[in-house]
Design an enzyme around this catalytic site. Structure first.
Site, PDB file in Angstrom:
ATOM      1  N   CYS A 161       0.833  -1.204   0.000  1.00 30.72           N
ATOM      2  CA  CYS A 161       0.000   0.000   0.000  1.00 30.72           C
ATOM      3  C   CYS A 161       0.875   1.265   0.000  1.00 30.72           C
ATOM      4  CB  CYS A 161      -0.991  -0.051   1.154  1.00 30.72           C
ATOM      5  SG  CYS A 161      -2.434   0.965   0.814  1.00 30.72           S
TER       6      CYS A 161
ATOM      7  N   HIS B 172      -3.402  -4.928   0.308  1.00 38.13           N
ATOM      8  CA  HIS B 172      -2.906  -5.428   1.594  1.00 38.13           C
ATOM      9  C   HIS B 172      -2.963  -6.963   1.573  1.00 38.13           C
ATOM     10  CE1 HIS B 172      -2.548  -1.686   3.877  1.00 38.13           C
ATOM     11  NE2 HIS B 172      -3.563  -1.274   3.148  1.00 38.13           N
TER      12      HIS B 172
ATOM     13  N   GLU C 296      -1.365  -8.941   3.173  1.00 34.89           N
ATOM     14  CA  GLU C 296      -1.181  -9.513   4.519  1.00 34.89           C
ATOM     15  C   GLU C 296      -2.498  -9.951   5.153  1.00 34.89           C
ATOM     16  OE1 GLU C 296      -0.775  -6.348   3.691  1.00 34.89           O
ATOM     17  OE2 GLU C 296      -1.311  -4.943   5.282  1.00 34.89           O
TER      18      GLU C 296
HETATM   19  N1  GLN Z   1      -1.997   6.740   2.847  1.00 39.81           N
HETATM   20  C1  GLN Z   1      -2.089   6.006   1.639  1.00 39.81           C
HETATM   21  C2  GLN Z   1      -3.464   6.124   1.002  1.00 39.81           C
HETATM   22  O1  GLN Z   1      -4.406   6.446   1.656  1.00 39.81           O
HETATM   23  C3  GLN Z   1      -1.767   4.542   1.871  1.00 39.81           C
HETATM   24  C4  GLN Z   1      -2.770   3.848   2.735  1.00 39.81           C
HETATM   25  C5  GLN Z   1      -2.277   2.558   3.311  1.00 39.81           C
HETATM   26  O2  GLN Z   1      -1.090   2.278   3.306  1.00 39.81           O
HETATM   27  N2  GLN Z   1      -3.178   1.764   3.861  1.00 39.81           N
HETATM   28  O3  GLN Z   1      -3.604   5.879  -0.181  1.00 39.81           O
END
Ligand code: GLN
Length: 559
Positions: free
Chosen positions: A388, A525, A527
């Site tokens: 992410c 994600h 994970e």
């Molecule tokens: N802050 C970034 C976004 O909102 C990444 C979010 C995250 O890593 N969950 O796109």
């Protein structure tokens, strides 16, 4: 679909004495035993706090926010449930007091109570019972409900009353209460003490709840005499006093600890369910791998909540799962990203790592440190996995380091950057402007098409065409920069393609650096989808590459 024998059975798990005893792990382990006996299990967490969901809570306070396929932002216990059970949770698997009250108040405003006085009993308790029973169905044999908090908490009372009433509603024999308590060992006296557990059970009885099982968390196994005492004074059958001492190596040993005490059989008898053989083969094999690793690899986790044990729970679990599957042990070195910004000897912190991982995150603090770590991985050919924000940061580092766009960044960090490599998604612009933060990100599962045959991405995913991963973000890669990146060697190997006739609307999901042993980063994600018996492919590839970095050899593959 096999039909269930009789009604859905309910297991209600409460906690006593202190919090942080691993109630979620205990629930999940019991669920695993039932699944290994062939029962269909659903599991849910009832959280007495007033937040609608944990999505807006600081990871320093509450640990990681877990995300389900259907886009709920939940307590990290749902992560334990999925890892142990291998069954996806849903929005219905989590409920907070905030959500219950919101629903009751909405009904009141809509006149649904016909002008009656709206009260905790029966309206709030009915709402809770409705939620507990709402996740049952013909395809569910057993529902496990974990009540968050500790008996005696004021805010937990409506939940306790609701589960008390549930016994009346669904029939005494169809509900079992399990109470998890702490049995302290007092060093100075050299003695184990049962009194706190006794008092906790008394507290339960005051509100009309009588536990059927006592799950005893302790440092060491309990002597027979201690169990006898607990059975006598807590009014619980001796075979239902279950010992849960600290496990030596891994929480994944807990189902084995339970099975040794015949818990699966005793539980089935209590619920009137046929006792079936509990197939522990795959689980035992996995735990065997955890206990006898052939080598160790060092993985650097570069984050900003590293002091909180649980802030990156699913990430560290996924690294471990992938390590077990290669018969390795991962030594996870947590590195505070801000420290890489301030310390002139920052390189020393990264030396000796076999892999570098930048997980998800929000906001400016520590961001430049993450970029430094990524540059180090790229230039020194150290395996890198970005999740992410870790993907967004990898793209920004590439823009600065390879494309020479020195001021490149994300508009999340600097709205006025001349090189906005990462921009707000169209769907998010109004949400960000309005400051409407709860549950409004791009959340849950979306398909990702693997568009580059022959890439490492495709290879680690087993050359399938489309994968599904979970998301939680507001920003995305700016498609205006795609051609420039691709020409310089950063490939876009995974895309979300909502409409094939409008390729410009596709969203970058996975990037991969050419000519690097393993440099993969994803907007998703992954994970949240790894389990110890089915580690996630991106993590498996990463751990395999880390081992190769360390030894020059291919890593082993477990049976
Ligand atoms: N802050 C970034 C976004 O909102 C990444 C979010 C995250 O890593 N969950 O796109």
């Amino acid at each position: 679909m096999p039909t269930r024998q009789g009604p859905t059975r309910h297991l209600i798990i409460t906690g006593g004495v202190v919090s942080s005893l691993g109630k979620g792990i205990a629930c999940a382990s019991i669920g695993r035993l039932l699944i290994n006996m062939g029962y269909r299990v659903k599991i849910q967490k009832l959280d007495p706090y007033l937040n609608i969901d944990p999505g807006t809570m600081n990871p320093f306070q509450h640990g990681e926010v877990f995300v389900t396929d259907d886009g709920a932002e939940t307590d990290l216990d749902l992560g334990h449930y999925e890892r142990f059970l291998g069954v996806p949770c849903t929005k219905g698997s989590t409920v907070t007091s905030g959500r219950i009250y919101q629903s009751v108040i909405n009904k009141e405003r809509a006149g649904k109570y016909n002008g009656g006085t709206v009260q905790v009993i029966p309206h709030v308790t009915d709402e809770i019972k409705g939620t507990i029973r709402g996740i049952t169905g013909p395809d569910v044999d057993v529902v496990i409900s974990e009540v968050g908090g500790t008996v005696g908490d004021i805010e937990g009372l409506p939940f306790m009353e609701a589960v008390r009433q549930l016994r009346h509603d669904v029939g005494r024999d169809n509900v079992a209460f399990l109470h998890l308590v702490y049995i302290p060992f007092i060093k100075a006296a050299g003695e184990i003490k049962t009194k706190p557990a006794q008092h906790s059970v008394q507290k339960l009885r005051e509100i009309g709840l009588v536990p059927d099982f006592l799950l005893c968390r302790s440092e060491k196994p309990l002597a027979k005499g201690v169990k006898d005492k607990l059975a006598l004074f807590c009014n619980v059958d001796l075979d239902k006093v279950i010992d849960l001492p600290d496990v030596p190596t891994s929480v994944y040993e807990v189902p084995q600890v339970l099975i040794k005490q015949n818990m699966a059989e005793v539980l089935c008898r209590r619920l009137g369910l046929p006792v079936k053989p509990c197939d522990m083969h795959a689980w035992d094999l996995m735990v065997g791998h955890i206990k006898k690793p052939k080598d160790t690899v060092k993985i650097g986790l570069i984050g900003k909540y590293i002091d909180h044990q649980d802030a990156y729970k699913s990430v560290t679990e996924s690294v471990d799962h992938a390590a077990f599957s290669h018969l390795l042990k991962a030594e996870i070195i947590r590195i505070e990203s801000e420290s890489l910004e301030k310390d002139e000897h920052w390189v020393d912190k990264l030396k000796g790592l076999d892999g570098i991982l930048v997980p998800g995150g929000f906001g400016k603090r520590g961001f430049e440190g993450k970029l430094k770590a990524i540059r180090y991985a790229r230039e020194n050919r150290i395996p890198y996995l970005g999740l992410c924000l870790g993907m967004q940061a990898a793209c920004i580092e590439f823009a600065r380091g390879v494309l020479n766009l020195a001021e490149a960044t994300s508009v999340e960090m600097n709205e006025k950057t001349p090189h906005p490599i990462i921009v707000a998604m169209d769907s998010q612009k109004d949400v960000i402007a309005a400051g409407n933060l709860g549950g409004t990100m791009r959340l849950g599962a979306y398909p990702c098409t693997l568009v580059k045959k022959g890439s490492k991405t495709s290879k680690v995913y087993g050359n399938v065409e489309v994968v599904s991963e979970r998301h939680r973000h507001r920003y995305e890669f700016n498609n205006a920069y795609r051609a420039q990146f691709e020409a310089a060697g950063l490939q876009f190997t995974g895309l979300y393609i909502p409409d094939p006739s409008q390729p410009e609307k596709s969203l970058v999901e996975i990037v991969e650096l050419k000519d690097h042993p393993y440099f993969l980063a994803t907007q998703a994600h992954p994970e949240f989808k790894s389990t110890p018996v089915a580690p996630h492919p991106l993590f498996r590839g990463f751990l395999g590459a880390a081992y190769k970095h360390k030894t020059g050899e291919a890593a082993a593959v477990s049976a």
